[in-house]
Design a protein around this motif. Structure first.
Motif, short mmCIF file in Angstrom:
data_model
loop_
_atom_site.label_atom_id
_atom_site.label_comp_id
_atom_site.label_asym_id
_atom_site.label_seq_id
_atom_site.Cartn_x
_atom_site.Cartn_y
_atom_site.Cartn_z
N PRO A 93 -37.11 -23.32 15.15
CA PRO A 93 -37.23 -24.53 13.98
C PRO A 93 -37.61 -25.75 15.18
O PRO A 93 -38.01 -26.31 15.69
CB PRO A 93 -36.11 -25.17 13.82
CG PRO A 93 -34.99 -23.61 13.06
CD PRO A 93 -35.75 -23.07 13.67
N ARG A 96 -40.25 -24.98 16.77
CA ARG A 96 -41.53 -26.06 16.10
C ARG A 96 -42.15 -27.28 16.14
O ARG A 96 -42.07 -27.72 16.10
CB ARG A 96 -41.14 -24.79 14.20
CG ARG A 96 -42.14 -24.98 13.68
CD ARG A 96 -41.79 -24.90 12.70
NE ARG A 96 -41.72 -23.46 12.64
CZ ARG A 96 -41.05 -22.50 12.16
NH1 ARG A 96 -39.39 -22.98 12.20
NH2 ARG A 96 -40.46 -20.99 12.36
N PHE A 140 -43.26 -31.55 9.56
CA PHE A 140 -42.04 -31.04 9.58
C PHE A 140 -41.46 -30.89 8.36
O PHE A 140 -41.17 -29.46 8.01
CB PHE A 140 -41.00 -31.06 10.21
CG PHE A 140 -40.06 -30.43 11.55
CD1 PHE A 140 -40.20 -29.02 11.66
CD2 PHE A 140 -38.77 -30.66 10.32
CE1 PHE A 140 -39.08 -28.59 12.06
CE2 PHE A 140 -37.66 -29.62 11.21
CZ PHE A 140 -38.13 -28.62 11.98
N ILE A 141 -41.37 -31.43 7.36
CA ILE A 141 -40.40 -31.44 5.98
C ILE A 141 -41.56 -30.48 5.44
O ILE A 141 -40.24 -29.35 4.50
CB ILE A 141 -39.95 -33.16 5.93
CG1 ILE A 141 -38.79 -33.62 7.04
CG2 ILE A 141 -39.26 -32.94 4.52
CD1 ILE A 141 -38.92 -34.89 6.30
N GLU A 143 -43.19 -28.48 5.98
CA GLU A 143 -43.56 -27.05 6.62
C GLU A 143 -42.42 -26.78 5.86
O GLU A 143 -42.26 -24.91 5.33
CB GLU A 143 -43.37 -27.37 8.02
CG GLU A 143 -44.35 -25.93 8.04
CD GLU A 143 -43.79 -25.59 9.77
OE1 GLU A 143 -43.92 -24.78 10.30
OE2 GLU A 143 -42.58 -25.78 10.09
N ALA A 144 -40.99 -27.06 6.00
CA ALA A 144 -40.03 -26.83 5.89
C ALA A 144 -39.38 -26.48 4.66
O ALA A 144 -39.15 -25.00 3.72
CB ALA A 144 -38.95 -27.31 6.45
N ARG A 147 -41.89 -23.39 3.36
CA ARG A 147 -41.41 -22.21 3.88
C ARG A 147 -40.02 -21.26 3.54
O ARG A 147 -40.11 -20.91 2.38
CB ARG A 147 -40.42 -22.46 4.94
CG ARG A 147 -40.57 -20.77 6.14
CD ARG A 147 -40.26 -21.03 7.41
NE ARG A 147 -39.32 -22.31 8.15
CZ ARG A 147 -39.47 -23.35 8.28
NH1 ARG A 147 -40.85 -23.43 8.54
NH2 ARG A 147 -38.53 -24.37 8.64
N LYS A 148 -39.40 -22.71 3.14
CA LYS A 148 -37.97 -22.09 2.04
C LYS A 148 -38.17 -21.90 0.10
O LYS A 148 -37.87 -20.72 -0.33
CB LYS A 148 -37.56 -23.48 1.44
CG LYS A 148 -36.23 -23.90 2.72
CD LYS A 148 -35.87 -24.90 2.47
CE LYS A 148 -34.51 -25.37 3.07
NZ LYS A 148 -33.62 -24.05 3.92
N GLU A 181 -35.53 -17.66 7.33
CA GLU A 181 -36.47 -18.51 8.33
C GLU A 181 -37.79 -17.91 8.84
O GLU A 181 -38.90 -18.31 9.75
CB GLU A 181 -36.27 -20.40 8.28
CG GLU A 181 -35.52 -20.50 9.22
CD GLU A 181 -33.86 -20.39 8.52
OE1 GLU A 181 -33.43 -20.78 10.20
OE2 GLU A 181 -34.15 -19.78 8.08
#
Length: 326
Positions: A93, A96, A140-141, A143-144, A147-148, A181
Motif C-alpha cells: 500500500p 501504491r 487511493f480510498i 481503490e482500497a 479491492r476489499k 490485498e
C-alpha cells in the motif's frame, strides 16, 4: 508404498490441482474503472469547490471548461496502467500510494503549466488545482474499497506456487494469508525433500518435488515464489531455467531490511539491491518539513470547526474536562 508410486501419485495431484483453481482475470479492469470514476469524482469535487470559492475569487465556469478537464485527467489511469498498477498484485500500500501521488502530481502539474503558458481559456486553473489535491486522497480510498470488495467476493488475487518448504516459505505463506490485498494466494508448496511431502504449511499442502511445479497449468497458476536459500547465483539460475511460470519472485534471505526505497542494480551480470536513505540528505529533510507544514496546517484549520463542535458536545454531555488523560 514404493518411492516411485509416491512420486507418481504426487505428480497426479500436482496436475489435478490447477483444474480447481481459476484466477479472475477481469480484476484489473474493475480497478481501472474504479480509478476512472475516482478521478472524475475529483474533477467534479474540484468544480464544486471552485464554485464555492466564487464569492472570494469570482469566476465564470462553463460546461466546456469542466468537460475539457474531465477528459484530460483520463490520462492518469492510462499512466498508472503502464506503471503496473492494474491490478497491482504484489505492490504494498505504501508504494501504491507513492506511485499514485507522483503520477497525479506530474499529470496535474503538466496540465496547470500548459494552461498557464498557452493561456488556454477552456481549462480552469482553479478546478485543476483543487482537483489535484482531491486526487491525492480520493482515488487511493476508492481503490482500497474496490479491492476489499473483490477480496470479499473472492475475485482478487492470483494463485501462487511456493517453491521450498522451509521457514522462509512458512513466513511467505503466513504473510500472504494475513495480507490478501497483496494479491498472491498460496495454493501449493513444492520441495525436493520427500519427508515433507503431504505435510501442510499453514494449511497449504506440500505436493511434491520442484520438478512437479513445472507440470502445473501455467494458464491458471502463473506465479511462483522461489523461497529456497541459495548459497550462490548459479544454483538459483539453474532452478530458474527449469521453471516455466510467467512471473517468478525470488526471495533472498535478507529479512529485516527496509523495502520501500530498494531498487535492483545490474553489475554486469551480478544483481545488487540499492537501498536509498533519502532522509540523510539535508535538502530532503527541508522538503519533508515544508510538506509536513503545508499539509498539517491547512488540515488543522479545516478540522478546527469539527474539533470545536466535538469539544462542545463532550462538554454538554459529559462535562469538564473535555480532554482525556492518563
Amino acid at each position: 508404498m514404493s518411492f516411485d508410486l509416491v512420486l507418481a501419485k504426487r505428480s497426479i495431484e500436482s496436475r489435478n490441482l490447477a483444474r480447481d483453481i481459476r484466477e479472475w482475470r477481469p480484476a484489473w479492469l474493475v480497478v481501472l474503472l474504479a480509478d476512472v470514476f475516482a478521478v472524475e469524482l475529483c474533477v467534479f469535487l474540484g468544480y464544486l469547490t471552485r464554485l464555492a470559492l466564487g464569492p472570494i475569487w469570482p469566476i465564470t465556469i462553463n460546461t466546456a471548461q469542466f468537460g475539457s478537464i474531465a477528459v484530460g485527467v483520463l490520462a492518469l489511469p492510462v499512466a498508472l496502467h503502464f506503471m503496473g498498477m492494474y491490478p497491482g498484485y504484489g505492490i504494498n500500500p505504501i508504494l501504491r500510494l507513492r506511485q499514485r501521488i507522483m503520477a497525479s502530481f506530474v499529470l496535474f502539474g503538466l496540465l496547470i503549466a500548459w494552461n498557464y503558458l498557452e493561456r488556454i481559456d477552456h481549462l480552469s486553473r482553479g478546478i485543476l488545482i483543487t482537483s489535484m489535491f482531491y486526487a491525492f486522497v480520493i482515488p487511493f480510498i476508492i481503490e482500497a474499497i474496490t479491492r476489499k470488495v473483490l477480496i470479499r467476493l473472492k475475485l482478487w488475487g492470483q494463485p501462487t506456487a511456493i517453491l521450498g518448504a522451509n521457514d522462509t516459505a512458512a513466513g511467505i505463506v503466513s504473510l500472504m494469508q494475513r495480507r490478501p490485498e497483496l494479491g498472491h494466494i498460496p495454493v501449493a508448496v513444492f520441495d525436493d525433500d520427500s519427508a515433507k511431502w503431504g505435510q501442510t504449511i499453514h494449511g497449504v499442502e506440500v505436493l511434491g518435488p520442484l520438478a512437479h511445479a513445472s507440470a502445473l497449468d501455467h494458464t491458471r497458476i502463473r506465479t511462483a515464489i522461489l523461497a529456497i536459500p541459495m548459497e550462490d547465483g548459479q544454483s538459483a539460475a539453474s532452478i530458474l531455467d527449469k521453471l516455466r511460470f510467467e512471473n517468478i519472485i525470488l526471495v533472498p534471505r535478507l529479512f529485516g531490511i527496509q523495502s520501500l526505497w530498494v531498487s535492483p542494480i545490474d553489475f554486469d551480470g551480478m544483481v545488487g539491491l540499492q537501498v536509498k536513505n533519502n532522509l540523510s540528505l539535508r535538502h530532503n529533510i527541508v522538503v519533508k518539513r515544508v510538506l509536513d507544514y503545508a499539509i498539517a496546517v491547512p488540515a488543522a484549520l479545516l478540522s478546527l470547526p469539527v474539533l470545536v463542535i466535538a469539544a462542545l458536545w463532550i462538554l454538554i454531555v459529559d462535562g469538564w474536562p473535555i480532554f482525556f488523560t492518563q
